[in-house]
Design an enzyme around this catalytic site. Structure first.
Site, short mmCIF file in Angstrom:
data_model
loop_
_atom_site.label_atom_id
_atom_site.label_comp_id
_atom_site.label_asym_id
_atom_site.label_seq_id
_atom_site.Cartn_x
_atom_site.Cartn_y
_atom_site.Cartn_z
N CYS A 1 18.41 -39.17 -90.94
CA CYS A 1 19.38 -40.11 -91.49
C CYS A 1 20.80 -39.64 -91.16
O CYS A 1 21.69 -39.66 -92.00
CB CYS A 1 19.19 -40.30 -92.99
SG CYS A 1 19.13 -38.78 -93.94
N GLU B 1 6.08 -30.59 -98.66
CA GLU B 1 7.51 -30.36 -98.91
C GLU B 1 7.72 -28.89 -99.23
O GLU B 1 7.11 -28.34 -100.15
CB GLU B 1 8.00 -31.21 -100.08
CG GLU B 1 9.44 -30.97 -100.47
CD GLU B 1 10.42 -31.12 -99.31
OE1 GLU B 1 11.24 -30.20 -99.10
OE2 GLU B 1 10.35 -32.16 -98.61
N GLY C 1 9.88 -38.80 -101.33
CA GLY C 1 8.63 -39.53 -101.40
C GLY C 1 8.68 -41.00 -101.04
O GLY C 1 7.65 -41.67 -101.02
N GLY C 2 9.86 -41.51 -100.72
CA GLY C 2 9.99 -42.92 -100.40
C GLY C 2 9.15 -43.36 -99.22
O GLY C 2 8.52 -44.42 -99.25
N LYS C 3 9.10 -42.55 -98.18
CA LYS C 3 8.33 -42.92 -96.99
C LYS C 3 6.83 -42.79 -97.25
O LYS C 3 6.03 -43.55 -96.71
CB LYS C 3 8.78 -42.11 -95.78
CG LYS C 3 10.18 -42.49 -95.29
CD LYS C 3 10.56 -41.75 -94.02
CE LYS C 3 11.91 -42.26 -93.51
NZ LYS C 3 13.02 -41.99 -94.43
N ASP D 1 5.73 -24.17 -95.51
CA ASP D 1 6.80 -24.25 -94.52
C ASP D 1 6.28 -25.13 -93.38
O ASP D 1 5.27 -24.80 -92.75
CB ASP D 1 7.14 -22.85 -94.01
CG ASP D 1 8.34 -22.83 -93.06
OD1 ASP D 1 8.56 -23.84 -92.36
OD2 ASP D 1 9.05 -21.82 -93.01
N ASP E 1 10.11 -36.68 -90.93
CA ASP E 1 11.41 -37.15 -91.42
C ASP E 1 12.22 -35.88 -91.74
O ASP E 1 12.26 -35.43 -92.87
CB ASP E 1 11.22 -38.03 -92.66
CG ASP E 1 12.51 -38.69 -93.10
OD1 ASP E 1 13.29 -39.12 -92.23
OD2 ASP E 1 12.75 -38.75 -94.32
N CYS F 1 7.68 -33.63 -94.05
CA CYS F 1 8.84 -33.30 -94.90
C CYS F 1 9.00 -34.46 -95.88
O CYS F 1 9.89 -35.30 -95.73
CB CYS F 1 10.09 -33.11 -94.06
SG CYS F 1 9.88 -31.99 -92.65
N ALA F 2 8.14 -34.52 -96.90
CA ALA F 2 7.88 -35.77 -97.61
C ALA F 2 8.86 -36.12 -98.72
O ALA F 2 8.99 -37.29 -99.07
CB ALA F 2 6.45 -35.76 -98.18
#
Length: 331
Positions: A266, A163, A144-146, A194, A212, A140-141
């Site tokens: 988060c 994604e 894109g930070g990770k 999916d 994530d 679940c990118a």
């Protein structure tokens, strides 16, 4: 139903409004789940002026002058030399004050020099212990930070960034274009599948998998501009653990035997964190949880942790002077 105008710093003054519907919901839930710690967490979450921003330097366009300036301003490096696994190529700086650099603009053909982020979001990335040449899935990118952080750690043999949401997918592509040189981007697969179907599409393919997961995202939800939509999300929130469990089951199928999987969110919510992991561990006899208590102790200098009751997970909670999180990691 919007109350409490708050002023924070982010390239000038921003005005944020707390959504009372969400805050009341948090009061009922988190005062039970976090106990006395909720009082401090609430104070930090409702005060954007005290939020902190870490600076992740881009090794593909390294900002030597900026690094020198950060040292002069009193920033210090995160983790360096304190963890068994910490790649020398990853450089992240943070300050104990709520200082924030201006965000860089996206310019085609020019790589950005740094990425601003919540420092706690690097913990799940480091937990993967990425090595050169490994096959990696960021399920679940977006935004894109990770994915960017993973590429600061090592050069995987294959990186698959997935994604499902089309709008967020465009955001993901732009992030990759902003930080990663073209030859390396060409080696990254970006898909719009999916995530619940990934395990069947690519069974036992990846050495490392990061989930994530979509979650309540407490920080942004607290400042919802539409109280009616926020109230609707409270009822929808009950269904998120179902999605998270399905994503994890798919990720497990995509993981090769002996591979490593990390789950993160988060949100502070026990239903989306500990309960999801308990369900997975109880229903999969081929999963071996990893004890991370010692690692969490090492990280306590920069982060505040709340007890989770699970040796294989941690929960970073926002604290005064350590306004990072919420972030949870399980593996």
């Amino acid at each position: 139903m919007l109350t409490s105008t708050l002023k924070g710093k982010s390239e000038g003054k921003l005005t944020k409004q707390i959504c009372k519907v969400v805050l009341d919901h948090f009061e009922k839930q988190y005062s039970k789940e976090l106990g006395d710690a909720w009082n401090t967490v609430r104070d930090v979450l409702t005060s954007p002026s005290c939020w902190q921003y870490a600076v992740l330097l881009n090794r593909f366009n390294y900002p030597f002058k900026l690094e020198k300036d950060l040292h002069l301003k009193g920033y210090h490096t995160l983790f360096q030399g304190s963890l068994p696994y910490y790649p020398e190529s990853m450089k992240c700086y943070l300050s104990r004050t709520p200082d924030r650099l201006p965000s860089e603009r996206h310019q085609i053909g020019n790589l950005k020099k740094y990425y601003l982020l919540n420092a706690a979001s690097l913990l799940p990335v480091l937990a993967l212990e990425l090595r050169d040449g490994e096959k990696v899935l960021d399920l679940c990118a977006a935004p894109g930070g990770k994915s960017i952080a993973l590429l600061q750690c090592a050069c995987p043999g294959y990186l698959h960034c997935n994604e499902y949401d089309s709008l967020r997918l465009r955001w993901l592509r732009q992030t990759l274009e902003s930080f990663i040189p073209q030859p390396l981007i060409n080696a990254i697969k970006v898909s719009e599948l999916d995530g619940r179907e990934m395990g069947d599409a690519q069974p036992e393919t990846f050495d490392k998998v990061l989930v994530d997961a979509p979650c309540s995202n407490d920080r942004s939800w607290l400042f919802s501009s539409d109280s009616q939509k926020a109230a609707c999300r409270i009822s929808q929130r009950r269904n998120l653990p179902i999605l998270q469990i399905e994503l994890l089951r798919s990720a497990i199928k995509a993981l090769r035997p002996g591979g490593l999987l990390v789950y993160s969110t988060c949100t502070l919510s026990k239903a989306e964190n500990q309960d999801v992991i308990s369900e997975i561990l109880n229903s999969h006899n081929n999963i071996m949880p990893v004890d991370i208590k010692g690692i969490a102790r090492t990280w306590s200098q920069d982060f505040t942790f709340a007890p989770t009751g699970q040796e294989c997970g941690f929960l970073v909670i926002p604290d005064k002077g350590k306004a990072w999180g919420p972030i949870t990691g399980k593996w």
